[in-house]
Design a protein around this motif. Sequence first.
Motif: not given
Length: 255
Positions: A106, A170, A200, A207
């Motif tokens: 991330t 994502w 992501s 999420w």
Amino acid sequence: MMMHTTIAQLRSLKLDGLATGLEEQLSQAGMAALSFEERLALLVDREVHSRNDRKLLRLLKNARLKYGQAVIEDLDARTGRGIDRREVMSLALGDWVNAGHSILITGPTGAGKSWLACALAQYACRRGYSAIYQRVPRLQEELRIRHGSGAFGKWLLQMAKTDVLVLDDWGMGAIDSATRSDLLEIIDDRSGHRATIITSQLPVEHWHAWIGDATIADAILDRLMQHNHRLTLIGDSLRTERSKMNKKEKIMASS
């Protein structure tokens, strides 16, 4: 003449590495000092390396990585990026693929998440594992097409057999109920025995909300979080830095 025939026969048997090695031996005077067993061992070694090279090329071609030239050795671990080189190298050299672990990367846009994911997948290919890259925003439309053509089942089986699946971007954009269900199928098939890399901009804590359906979100995250490694990148966009450097180089070149 006999050796030319032998080399041609080796190539017809697709033993190109062995054939090339034999051609080289015939042109090297020093080879006469080696025993038959030594020369044979060198030829077999050449064929093994040749096959490994061809396998790597095939694996990388099938992976379709966004950054095909990304290699873990070029990792930018300068201060301020949130990357510990030893941690990443230890992970890359470890057993995460065989163990079916998830790697969750991330960070903000331009921080190098996709590059790092591709570098890890590329290194997995170098170790003989299969990999495939998918951008999640495009996946929704691709899944719709596969369902419509009846190819979804075959594709799902391919994903289940792939050693490393990269799901890039994502959490970027909304997903519909069909895509949520498909993502669960993909991840469930891989859980515990196939490795998955996810990048992501969203922190992992967000999420669940992005997936939307509480039941499906619980199921997806439960599988991803069983055995996972988290890498959180920070700092300014590398794309912005490269753009500034290119502009500076152009100015210096024109002055």
